[in-house]
Design an enzyme around this catalytic site. Sequence first.
Site, PDB file in Angstrom:
ATOM      1  N   GLY A 196       0.155  13.081  -7.026  1.00  0.00           N
ATOM      2  CA  GLY A 196       0.131  12.063  -5.967  1.00  0.00           C
ATOM      3  C   GLY A 196       1.027  10.901  -6.354  1.00  0.00           C
ATOM      4  O   GLY A 196       0.810   9.761  -5.945  1.00  0.00           O
ATOM      5  N   ARG A 247       3.525   8.351  -3.653  1.00  0.00           N
ATOM      6  CA  ARG A 247       3.030   7.443  -2.600  1.00  0.00           C
ATOM      7  C   ARG A 247       1.841   6.656  -3.137  1.00  0.00           C
ATOM      8  O   ARG A 247       1.154   7.093  -4.063  1.00  0.00           O
ATOM      9  CB  ARG A 247       2.539   8.242  -1.391  1.00  0.00           C
ATOM     10  CG  ARG A 247       3.633   8.763  -0.533  1.00  0.00           C
ATOM     11  CD  ARG A 247       3.175   9.027   0.902  1.00  0.00           C
ATOM     12  NE  ARG A 247       2.216  10.109   1.032  1.00  0.00           N
ATOM     13  CZ  ARG A 247       1.041   9.977   1.640  1.00  0.00           C
ATOM     14  NH1 ARG A 247       0.649   8.808   2.120  1.00  0.00           N
ATOM     15  NH2 ARG A 247       0.233  11.021   1.751  1.00  0.00           N
ATOM     16  N   VAL A 306      -2.435  21.004  -5.192  1.00  0.00           N
ATOM     17  CA  VAL A 306      -3.283  21.051  -6.414  1.00  0.00           C
ATOM     18  C   VAL A 306      -4.498  21.960  -6.249  1.00  0.00           C
ATOM     19  O   VAL A 306      -5.140  22.316  -7.232  1.00  0.00           O
ATOM     20  CB  VAL A 306      -3.752  19.636  -6.856  1.00  0.00           C
ATOM     21  CG1 VAL A 306      -2.592  18.769  -7.274  1.00  0.00           C
ATOM     22  CG2 VAL A 306      -4.611  18.952  -5.790  1.00  0.00           C
ATOM     23  N   SER A 362     -13.385   6.947  -7.605  1.00  0.00           N
ATOM     24  CA  SER A 362     -13.657   5.845  -6.667  1.00  0.00           C
ATOM     25  C   SER A 362     -15.093   5.364  -6.856  1.00  0.00           C
ATOM     26  O   SER A 362     -15.992   6.182  -7.117  1.00  0.00           O
ATOM     27  CB  SER A 362     -13.470   6.349  -5.228  1.00  0.00           C
ATOM     28  OG  SER A 362     -14.099   5.467  -4.325  1.00  0.00           O
ATOM     29  N   TYR A 396     -16.384  12.891   0.367  1.00  0.00           N
ATOM     30  CA  TYR A 396     -15.527  12.130  -0.547  1.00  0.00           C
ATOM     31  C   TYR A 396     -16.355  11.619  -1.733  1.00  0.00           C
ATOM     32  O   TYR A 396     -15.947  11.753  -2.899  1.00  0.00           O
ATOM     33  CB  TYR A 396     -14.898  10.973   0.234  1.00  0.00           C
ATOM     34  CG  TYR A 396     -13.963  10.114  -0.563  1.00  0.00           C
ATOM     35  CD1 TYR A 396     -12.711  10.582  -0.939  1.00  0.00           C
ATOM     36  CD2 TYR A 396     -14.320   8.813  -0.935  1.00  0.00           C
ATOM     37  CE1 TYR A 396     -11.836   9.782  -1.667  1.00  0.00           C
ATOM     38  CE2 TYR A 396     -13.458   8.007  -1.647  1.00  0.00           C
ATOM     39  CZ  TYR A 396     -12.210   8.494  -2.021  1.00  0.00           C
ATOM     40  OH  TYR A 396     -11.357   7.700  -2.736  1.00  0.00           O
ATOM     41  N   ALA A 397     -17.533  11.037  -1.443  1.00  0.00           N
ATOM     42  CA  ALA A 397     -18.381  10.487  -2.509  1.00  0.00           C
ATOM     43  C   ALA A 397     -18.779  11.581  -3.494  1.00  0.00           C
ATOM     44  O   ALA A 397     -18.734  11.380  -4.718  1.00  0.00           O
ATOM     45  CB  ALA A 397     -19.623   9.842  -1.898  1.00  0.00           C
ATOM     46  N   ALA A 398     -19.163  12.755  -2.958  1.00  0.00           N
ATOM     47  CA  ALA A 398     -19.574  13.864  -3.837  1.00  0.00           C
ATOM     48  C   ALA A 398     -18.408  14.306  -4.719  1.00  0.00           C
ATOM     49  O   ALA A 398     -18.573  14.566  -5.917  1.00  0.00           O
ATOM     50  CB  ALA A 398     -20.084  15.035  -2.998  1.00  0.00           C
ATOM     51  N   LYS A 432     -15.872  12.496  -5.695  1.00  0.00           N
ATOM     52  CA  LYS A 432     -15.507  11.445  -6.652  1.00  0.00           C
ATOM     53  C   LYS A 432     -16.563  11.338  -7.762  1.00  0.00           C
ATOM     54  O   LYS A 432     -16.229  11.089  -8.922  1.00  0.00           O
ATOM     55  CB  LYS A 432     -15.323  10.115  -5.915  1.00  0.00           C
ATOM     56  CG  LYS A 432     -14.103  10.125  -4.991  1.00  0.00           C
ATOM     57  CD  LYS A 432     -12.826  10.068  -5.814  1.00  0.00           C
ATOM     58  CE  LYS A 432     -11.601  10.581  -5.121  1.00  0.00           C
ATOM     59  NZ  LYS A 432     -10.398  10.546  -5.945  1.00  0.00           N
ATOM     60  N   ILE A 458      -7.644  -0.477  -2.144  1.00  0.00           N
ATOM     61  CA  ILE A 458      -6.245  -0.672  -2.522  1.00  0.00           C
ATOM     62  C   ILE A 458      -5.388  -0.460  -1.278  1.00  0.00           C
ATOM     63  O   ILE A 458      -5.580   0.528  -0.553  1.00  0.00           O
ATOM     64  CB  ILE A 458      -5.820   0.314  -3.644  1.00  0.00           C
ATOM     65  CG1 ILE A 458      -6.816   0.278  -4.822  1.00  0.00           C
ATOM     66  CG2 ILE A 458      -4.392   0.020  -4.109  1.00  0.00           C
ATOM     67  CD1 ILE A 458      -6.940  -1.047  -5.541  1.00  0.00           C
TER      68      ILE A 458
HETATM   69  P1  NDP Z   1      -2.229   8.145  -0.541  1.00  0.00           P
HETATM   70  O1  NDP Z   1      -2.768   8.794   0.681  1.00  0.00           O
HETATM   71  O2  NDP Z   1      -1.346   6.965  -0.414  1.00  0.00           O
HETATM   72  O3  NDP Z   1      -1.489   9.254  -1.468  1.00  0.00           O
HETATM   73  C1  NDP Z   1      -2.122  10.473  -1.734  1.00  0.00           C
HETATM   74  C2  NDP Z   1      -1.227  11.334  -2.587  1.00  0.00           C
HETATM   75  O4  NDP Z   1      -1.935  12.550  -2.917  1.00  0.00           O
HETATM   76  C3  NDP Z   1       0.050  11.764  -1.879  1.00  0.00           C
HETATM   77  O5  NDP Z   1       1.125  11.770  -2.809  1.00  0.00           O
HETATM   78  C4  NDP Z   1      -0.243  13.197  -1.438  1.00  0.00           C
HETATM   79  O6  NDP Z   1       0.914  14.024  -1.308  1.00  0.00           O
HETATM   80  C5  NDP Z   1      -1.104  13.668  -2.600  1.00  0.00           C
HETATM   81  N1  NDP Z   1      -1.947  14.816  -2.232  1.00  0.00           N
HETATM   82  C6  NDP Z   1      -2.918  14.858  -1.296  1.00  0.00           C
HETATM   83  N2  NDP Z   1      -3.448  16.091  -1.208  1.00  0.00           N
HETATM   84  C7  NDP Z   1      -2.788  16.858  -2.118  1.00  0.00           C
HETATM   85  C8  NDP Z   1      -2.838  18.232  -2.489  1.00  0.00           C
HETATM   86  N3  NDP Z   1      -3.713  19.088  -1.934  1.00  0.00           N
HETATM   87  N4  NDP Z   1      -1.984  18.685  -3.448  1.00  0.00           N
HETATM   88  C9  NDP Z   1      -1.105  17.838  -4.041  1.00  0.00           C
HETATM   89  N5  NDP Z   1      -1.004  16.533  -3.749  1.00  0.00           N
HETATM   90  C10 NDP Z   1      -1.831  16.049  -2.773  1.00  0.00           C
HETATM   91  O7  NDP Z   1      -3.548   7.764  -1.385  1.00  0.00           O
HETATM   92  P2  NDP Z   1      -3.801   6.613  -2.480  1.00  0.00           P
HETATM   93  O8  NDP Z   1      -2.613   6.479  -3.322  1.00  0.00           O
HETATM   94  O9  NDP Z   1      -4.371   5.433  -1.831  1.00  0.00           O
HETATM   95  O10 NDP Z   1      -4.984   7.301  -3.307  1.00  0.00           O
HETATM   96  C11 NDP Z   1      -4.744   7.981  -4.498  1.00  0.00           C
HETATM   97  C12 NDP Z   1      -6.063   8.252  -5.195  1.00  0.00           C
HETATM   98  O11 NDP Z   1      -6.791   7.038  -5.344  1.00  0.00           O
HETATM   99  C13 NDP Z   1      -6.969   9.212  -4.427  1.00  0.00           C
HETATM  100  O12 NDP Z   1      -7.564  10.108  -5.346  1.00  0.00           O
HETATM  101  C14 NDP Z   1      -8.037   8.293  -3.822  1.00  0.00           C
HETATM  102  O13 NDP Z   1      -9.269   8.957  -3.706  1.00  0.00           O
HETATM  103  C15 NDP Z   1      -8.111   7.207  -4.876  1.00  0.00           C
HETATM  104  N6  NDP Z   1      -8.609   5.939  -4.372  1.00  0.00           N
HETATM  105  C16 NDP Z   1      -7.915   5.240  -3.392  1.00  0.00           C
HETATM  106  C17 NDP Z   1      -8.401   4.033  -2.937  1.00  0.00           C
HETATM  107  C18 NDP Z   1      -7.672   3.216  -1.911  1.00  0.00           C
HETATM  108  O14 NDP Z   1      -8.287   2.247  -1.410  1.00  0.00           O
HETATM  109  N7  NDP Z   1      -6.447   3.498  -1.582  1.00  0.00           N
HETATM  110  C19 NDP Z   1      -9.674   3.478  -3.465  1.00  0.00           C
HETATM  111  C20 NDP Z   1     -10.303   4.291  -4.472  1.00  0.00           C
HETATM  112  C21 NDP Z   1      -9.776   5.470  -4.899  1.00  0.00           C
HETATM  113  P3  NDP Z   1       1.900  13.862  -0.008  1.00  0.00           P
HETATM  114  O15 NDP Z   1       2.670  12.596  -0.269  1.00  0.00           O
HETATM  115  O16 NDP Z   1       2.732  15.088   0.000  1.00  0.00           O
HETATM  116  O17 NDP Z   1       0.998  13.738   1.180  1.00  0.00           O
END
Ligand code: NDP
Length: 247
Positions: free
Chosen positions: A14, A17, A66, A144, A157-159, A161, A190
């Site tokens: 991830g 982004r 993934v 999270s 999502y909670a489960a 995490k 965030i």
């Molecule tokens: P974004 O939606 O901005 O980015 C998610 C990233 O995960 C992207 O790069 C996406 O790829 C990638 N991704 C999603 N599904 C898959 C998959 N099946 N295989 C490979 N890559 C995948 O999310 P955030 O950056 O905000 O969040 C990142 C992490 O932080 C997550 O685990 C989220 O649960 C956690 N989090 C976020 C919070 C928030 O407020 N933002 C708060 C607490 C935790 P692609 O670019 O191709 O879509």
Amino acid sequence: MEFDFKGQTAVVTGGTRGIGRGITEAFLKAGAKVIATYQSNDQAAKEFAESNKEYSDCLDLRSFDVTQYDAVEHFYRYVEETHGEFQILVHCSGIRIDSIVGMMREDDWRKVIDTNLTGTFNMCKLAVQNLMRKRYGRIIVITSPIGRIGFAGQSNYAASKAGQVAFVQSLSKEVASRKITVNCVSPGFIDTDFIGDVPEEQKKAYLNMVPLKRFGSPEDVAHPVLFLASAEAAYITGSTLEVTGGL
Ligand code: NDP
């Protein structure tokens, strides 16, 4: 805090982004090579690479899902063949598909558990196989606080995490003797695409819950991640570091 990761390679899922992008950029600035992965958003990956042109020698982008064990295996084979060693895995990829339990589609339950939890298993299993041989490693999983406190409409999502935290605690005990540490970082709200669909009114309510009175930035999360990835954090394992503005 100045970090120095020269000579080290980090895998960041991830990593093109949102929070992962902030983590990738922080590692690049600290001198690491980074293999940043994403699922399918080529446009965002391209834009990310463009704005980090100065680091093009140190940045490799790969896309795969993934949840697909074979694809993860293929990815790690590529990493070994192309980059040789890596020392750090930051597993950041994740999704949310919200619904109250009574209305949740089975498919949406499965997708979130598969992406967030099975994805964690896939990425960490094949990473430790590699890291164990070198008797050094740092694994950081982005979880999270929702996994600890729960949230209406986010049971899947909670489960997933909460599962990540339990997984990390167990894995940390399995690999400690090889000097591999495994920890979670748990960000609060965030400001990324991840919460982009939340209505403004709801966002205001969330903001009121945060004692520091602002949403965090990807950089706010990146620095604690780099600390846990550093050699200096050698005695921290199996723990969860909350980065929530006091939530
Ligand atoms: P974004 O939606 O901005 O980015 C998610 C990233 O995960 C992207 O790069 C996406 O790829 C990638 N991704 C999603 N599904 C898959 C998959 N099946 N295989 C490979 N890559 C995948 O999310 P955030 O950056 O905000 O969040 C990142 C992490 O932080 C997550 O685990 C989220 O649960 C956690 N989090 C976020 C919070 C928030 O407020 N933002 C708060 C607490 C935790 P692609 O670019 O191709 O879509």
